[in-house]
Scaffold this active site. Structure first.
Site, mmCIF file in Angstrom:
data_model
loop_
_atom_site.group_PDB
_atom_site.id
_atom_site.type_symbol
_atom_site.label_atom_id
_atom_site.label_comp_id
_atom_site.label_asym_id
_atom_site.label_seq_id
_atom_site.Cartn_x
_atom_site.Cartn_y
_atom_site.Cartn_z
ATOM 1 N N GLU A 1 -17.116 -40.476 32.826
ATOM 2 C CA GLU A 1 -15.959 -41.033 32.128
ATOM 3 C C GLU A 1 -14.882 -41.318 33.176
ATOM 4 O OE1 GLU A 1 -12.652 -39.948 28.709
ATOM 5 O OE2 GLU A 1 -13.062 -38.674 30.421
ATOM 6 N N ASP B 1 -16.581 -35.317 31.481
ATOM 7 C CA ASP B 1 -15.262 -35.684 30.981
ATOM 8 C C ASP B 1 -14.237 -35.683 32.114
ATOM 9 O OD1 ASP B 1 -13.304 -36.032 28.701
ATOM 10 O OD2 ASP B 1 -12.503 -34.227 29.649
#
Length: 646
Positions: A374, A320
């Site tokens: 990401e 993330d």
């Protein structure tokens, strides 16, 4: 070192020195950490040394707190007294060995005396479990999970078909769901729907439920809201037995600010784990930022990755917030319109080096592991091997595509859909790098936005989704939901991702219980009964998604990006046709008119998928086709698509 990344993308040639420096810093850091012959796999063993270690006739506890002057281990096991004082060791490490058995189940904290005389209590940094106390703060809990894994992780022989899931909101009831119930109720759903990979969110312990798990306090602890460590182990083991791989949504981009619960000011300083001053603060997220150039921090984070792989048997990670890590300004407000934006003083070289180390470690521990970045900046080389000059991820998320669809639905009419822009968005990616495509994830459904189906159907979703009702709004919504997913699935990547419930057009949005909404669970659950109710049209979207996913199982075509051929695109007619692998896709996006199209094909095609089929909530068969002497003649009903095997 030869940089084969330049063979993939010659436009990087002016930045050859930057790419060489990237690899040099990686090699230099590895040598500093490992010496000449060491490996990252042997280096990343912090969880075998720190925290609680059970030995033959005693147990040992170690903690790193270099700025503390004294340290004590306190908890239920010693009535929170000061009789277990740790001795100071080299490099700020504190240690104690105690005869007897590890006091499993006892609450525990580290009591530190700081240089200014202040006394503070901290959850051990390697704690594997933590629970809230009566003051809404976290206490560590001593655990030693005993679970015997029965199933080996399956090998991935096709594209990753990822089901993004959150354990807590996976129940239809107004409460937080558990690992055990997810294992019992949700794993069979995922398997039956055809997905081969689960991406679990919010597993690492986080004090604030409404943070969606992205403000982590305890990096080695599973979220206690959902159950015990053994319950998560059973979930992963059961998934493996079903042929499902499991990825962890890992958060190494930042940490929660809470003092006492997590790492912030652990030893009284701001610089133990994080950068000092403004560089250690994420202004938009109100969180702390790791110092990726500090050896002890690298050791902690790499050990964390190996821990989740070896102790819980995760099959890889979705990282993330990678964009935030890559740039000193975290990419906030930056338009990455030229290559210079990637190679400038704004690039955090230490963070890039850490990501390279992380990928090398993960694939040393498990060569079959999957890593996904990401990153919305499109940093060159993100999903290329380190040996090629890349950062080493296996895939990157195609993050611009959900934004394209939301903008189309919010700001434009159906006849304003620009097929050339759509084609560019779905097919343009970094040369040689694999992507995970998706039409929507959890991000698009967070409060303030809503799911694609909700954008399409709006209020009619409440009153007109029964099979007996007639609604042009719902007819359009179902038709476009299918087209959006099919064109994204087939074009946007070498893998595909869906957030749980969106496969059947889940209504509304996501909003966790919090003070502002009266701790309401209305939007923090999944309404599975909508798809299971034979009287509602959600069942059609579920059936469509299953058969769409089945295309990859049968034809293994998502990875055949090099074979992609655009056969036809005409914006005014809203017609699009392309071949990928041995599948031919033909779309009519026109909202009103059927369209005719002729394509040349050497072999007679076989119709294998029609979005207008009645079992998918369509009105077909309305479209038709014929083939003669190498020509495929098609008549396509509005808002429909057909897939042929060539």
């Amino acid at each position: 070192m030869p940089l084969s990344i330049l063979d993939y993308d010659p436009y990087l040639e002016p930045y050859k020195d930057d790419l060489s420096f990237r690899f040099f810093e990686f090699a230099r850091t590895k040598k500093r950490l490992l010496g000449v012959d060491g490996t990252l796999r042997d280096f990343a063993n912090g969880y075998h040394y720190f925290g609680f270690q059970e030995e033959q006739n005693n147990w040992t506890f170690r903690e790193w707190a270099p700025a503390a002057t004294k340290a004590y281990l306190v908890g239920d096991f010693n009535n929170w007294e000061n009789n277990y004082e740790l001795r100071a060791g080299y490099g700020g490490i504190w240690e104690i060995s105690i005869p007897g058995q590890l006091p499993i189940g006892s609450k525990v904290k580290v009591k530190l005396i700081l240089k200014n005389g202040e006394t503070v209590y901290r959850v051990p940094s390697y704690a594997m479990y933590a629970i809230p106390n009566e003051m809404a703060q976290l206490d560590g809990v001593i655990v030693n999970p005993q679970y015997e894994f029965k199933n080996k992780a399956p090998k991935l022989t096709e594209a990753p078909l990822i089901y993004e899931a959150h354990v807590g909101i996976s129940t239809e009831e107004y409460r937080i769901n558990s690992y055990k119930e997810f294992t019992r109720d949700i794993l069979p759903r995922i398997k039956n729907e055809g997905y081969n990979t689960i991406q679990l969110m919010a597993i690492m312990e986080h004090p604030l439920y409404s943070s969606f798990g992205y403000q982590v306090s305890n990096f080695f602890a599973v979220s206690s809201r959902f159950g015990q460590p053994e319950d998560l182990m059973e979930l992963i083991d059961t998934a493996h037995g079903m042929g499902l791989r499991v990825l962890l949504d890992v958060v190494h981009s930042h940490a929660v600010k809470n003092i006492g619960d997590g790492l912030n000011q652990f030893d009284g300083t701001t610089s133990q784990y994080f950068h000092e001053g403004a560089r250690g603060e994420h202004s938009a997220w109100n969180t702390k930022l790791f110092n990726y150039g500090k050896d002890e921090v690298i050791h902690f984070l790499l050990s964390n990755l190996k821990f989740w792989l070896e102790v819980y048997h995760f099959d890889g990670f979705r990282f993330d917030g990678v964009t935030s890590m890559l740039y000193l300004d975290h990419g906030l407000g930056t338009a990455f319109t030229n290559y210079q934006k990637y190679f400038s003083p704004n690039t955090d070289v230490e963070a890039v080096t850490y990501l390279m180390l992380a990928n090398e470690l993960i694939h040393q521990v498990n060569p079959d592991a999957t890593t996904i970045a990401e990153d919305m900046s499109a940093m060159p080389g993100m999903a290329l091997p380190i040996t090629a000059g890349g950062i080493g991820f296996d895939y990157r998320l195609s993050m611009g595509i959900p934004d394209f669809w939301i903008k189309q639905l919010k700001e434009k009419t159906d006849d304003q859909l620009d097929l050339m822009s759509l084609w560019w968005e779905l097919t343009t990616r970094r040369p040689g790098e694999k992507n995970i495509g998706y039409a929507e994830s959890h991000d698009q459904a967070l409060v303030g936005d809503k799911t694609i189906m909700m954008w399409l159907a709006d209020a009619d979703i409440y009153w007109k989704m029964d099979t007996g009702s007639q609604s042009l709004v719902i007819d359009r919504a179902i038709a476009l939901h299918k087209l959006i997913r099919l064109v994204t699935f087939s074009l946007a990547g070498e893998g595909y991702l869906n957030f749980m419930g969106n496969e059947f057009g889940h209504p509304e949005w996501l909003d966790f219980p919090r003070q502002e909404n009266g701790d309401n669970f209305q939007h923090a659950r999944r309404q599975w009964s909508l798809a299971d109710n034979d009287d509602l049209r959600f069942k059609y979207l579920l059936a469509f998604d299953h058969d769409m996913i089945e295309l990859e199982h049968k034809f293994n075509f998502l990875g055949e990006t090099d074979s992609l051929q655009q056969k036809w695109v005409k914006n005014e007619d809203k017609l699009l046709a392309y071949q990928k692998g041995n599948l031919l896709f033909v779309f009519n996006f026109h909202p009103s008119y059927e369209q005719k199209l002729s394509l040349m094909t050497d072999a007679k095609p076989e119709l294998i998928f029609d979005t207008d089929d009645s079992k998918y909530g369509g009105f077909g068969p309305r479209s038709s086709f014929g083939w003669s002497k190498g020509k495929l003649n098609l008549i396509l009903a509005p808002r429909t698509a057909m897939v042929f095997k060539i």
